[in-house]
Design a protein around this motif. Structure first.
Motif, PDB file in Angstrom:
ATOM      1  N   GLY A  24       0.870  -1.228   0.024  1.00 52.52           N
ATOM      2  CA  GLY A  24       0.060   0.189  -0.015  1.00 52.52           C
ATOM      3  C   GLY A  24       1.049   1.142   0.134  1.00 52.52           C
ATOM      4  N   TYR A  25       0.289   2.470  -0.096  1.00 52.48           N
ATOM      5  CA  TYR A  25       1.016   3.867  -0.070  1.00 52.48           C
ATOM      6  C   TYR A  25       1.692   3.630   1.109  1.00 52.48           C
ATOM      7  N   SER A  26       3.199   4.129   0.971  1.00 45.94           N
ATOM      8  CA  SER A  26       3.849   4.386   2.157  1.00 45.94           C
ATOM      9  C   SER A  26       4.981   5.448   1.621  1.00 45.94           C
ATOM     10  N   THR A  30      11.480   2.588   1.403  1.00 40.85           N
ATOM     11  CA  THR A  30      12.281   1.539   0.636  1.00 40.85           C
ATOM     12  C   THR A  30      12.168   0.195   1.366  1.00 40.85           C
ATOM     13  N   LEU A  31      11.347  -0.523   0.732  1.00 44.48           N
ATOM     14  CA  LEU A  31      11.108  -2.084   1.450  1.00 44.48           C
ATOM     15  C   LEU A  31      11.964  -3.026   0.625  1.00 44.48           C
ATOM     16  N   THR A  32      12.827  -3.704   1.525  1.00 42.82           N
ATOM     17  CA  THR A  32      13.543  -4.862   0.811  1.00 42.82           C
ATOM     18  C   THR A  32      13.006  -6.181   1.217  1.00 42.82           C
ATOM     19  N   GLN A  54       2.478   2.318 -13.547  1.00 41.14           N
ATOM     20  CA  GLN A  54       3.577   2.860 -13.781  1.00 41.14           C
ATOM     21  C   GLN A  54       4.857   2.299 -13.191  1.00 41.14           C
ATOM     22  N   ALA A  55       4.808   1.255 -12.437  1.00 40.82           N
ATOM     23  CA  ALA A  55       5.957   0.530 -11.809  1.00 40.82           C
ATOM     24  C   ALA A  55       7.054   0.291 -12.805  1.00 40.82           C
ATOM     25  N   ARG A  56       8.222   0.531 -12.459  1.00 44.18           N
ATOM     26  CA  ARG A  56       9.284   0.323 -13.303  1.00 44.18           C
ATOM     27  C   ARG A  56      10.317  -0.785 -12.729  1.00 44.18           C
ATOM     28  N   VAL A  57      10.868  -1.686 -13.320  1.00 43.94           N
ATOM     29  CA  VAL A  57      11.959  -2.788 -12.887  1.00 43.94           C
ATOM     30  C   VAL A  57      13.060  -2.429 -13.235  1.00 43.94           C
ATOM     31  N   VAL A  58      14.229  -1.894 -12.439  1.00 42.91           N
ATOM     32  CA  VAL A  58      15.504  -1.549 -12.974  1.00 42.91           C
ATOM     33  C   VAL A  58      16.500  -2.478 -12.186  1.00 42.91           C
ATOM     34  N   PHE A  70       5.419   7.496  -8.624  1.00 42.70           N
ATOM     35  CA  PHE A  70       4.270   8.318  -8.060  1.00 42.70           C
ATOM     36  C   PHE A  70       4.108   8.409  -6.822  1.00 42.70           C
ATOM     37  N   ASN A  71       4.752   7.380  -5.870  1.00 45.37           N
ATOM     38  CA  ASN A  71       5.066   7.501  -4.498  1.00 45.37           C
ATOM     39  C   ASN A  71       6.451   7.440  -3.789  1.00 45.37           C
ATOM     40  N   ALA A  72       7.180   7.910  -4.890  1.00 45.21           N
ATOM     41  CA  ALA A  72       8.613   7.825  -4.098  1.00 45.21           C
ATOM     42  C   ALA A  72       8.912   6.506  -3.435  1.00 45.21           C
ATOM     43  N   GLN A  73       8.469   5.356  -3.961  1.00 47.93           N
ATOM     44  CA  GLN A  73       8.557   4.081  -3.198  1.00 47.93           C
ATOM     45  C   GLN A  73       9.333   3.035  -3.980  1.00 47.93           C
ATOM     46  N   GLN A  74      10.098   2.353  -3.210  1.00 47.17           N
ATOM     47  CA  GLN A  74      10.637   1.055  -4.188  1.00 47.17           C
ATOM     48  C   GLN A  74      10.638  -0.092  -3.304  1.00 47.17           C
ATOM     49  N   VAL A  75      10.807  -1.103  -4.124  1.00 49.53           N
ATOM     50  CA  VAL A  75      10.831  -2.483  -3.407  1.00 49.53           C
ATOM     51  C   VAL A  75      12.059  -2.989  -3.884  1.00 49.53           C
ATOM     52  N   LEU A  76      12.989  -3.135  -3.117  1.00 44.29           N
ATOM     53  CA  LEU A  76      14.329  -4.149  -3.448  1.00 44.29           C
ATOM     54  C   LEU A  76      14.133  -5.487  -3.339  1.00 44.29           C
ATOM     55  N   LEU A  77      14.893  -6.013  -4.429  1.00 40.32           N
ATOM     56  CA  LEU A  77      14.790  -7.586  -4.339  1.00 40.32           C
ATOM     57  C   LEU A  77      16.412  -8.053  -4.855  1.00 40.32           C
ATOM     58  N   PRO A  78      16.983  -8.316  -3.465  1.00 37.59           N
ATOM     59  CA  PRO A  78      18.272  -8.638  -3.475  1.00 37.59           C
ATOM     60  C   PRO A  78      18.567 -10.036  -4.365  1.00 37.59           C
TER      61      PRO A  78
END
Length: 95
Positions: A24-26, A30-32, A54-58, A70-78
């Motif tokens: 959800g919005y937060s 940055t969530l790992t 609009q999610a982008r995978v980089v 749009f939410n200055a949020q990201q999910v890191l997937l090591p």
């Protein structure tokens, strides 16, 4: 499904079962997610409605990042390469 609380910044996926992470919005978080398996686990972006499209995978130095600008949020997937993230690994509202 696992509802990820707004203040959560790090969680681990279970290696023995498929998991469905509902985000959800937060703003600015940055969530790992350690141990994310793109063949069985899912990041659910349906709570963002059309914005989730609009999610982008980089690529990152550690693996991949799913960026939600749009939410200055990201999910890191090591340890997960961008090419390993199949469409099934990201659940996005189709409306």
């Amino acid at each position: 499904a696992i509802a990820v609380a707004a203040g959560t910044t790090a969680i681990s996926a279970s290696p023995s079962s498929a998991e469905h992470f509902q985000l959800g919005y937060s703003w600015g978080r940055t969530l790992t997610i350690a141990g994310f398996d793109p063949l069985q686990d899912v990041i659910d972006l349906k709570g963002f409605w059309a914005e989730g499209q609009q999610a982008r995978v980089v690529a990152t130095s550690e693996g991949s990042a799913v960026q939600l600008a749009f939410n200055a949020q990201q999910v890191l997937l090591p340890g997960v390469t961008p090419s390993a993230l199949t469409p099934q690994a990201l659940s996005i509202w189709q409306g």
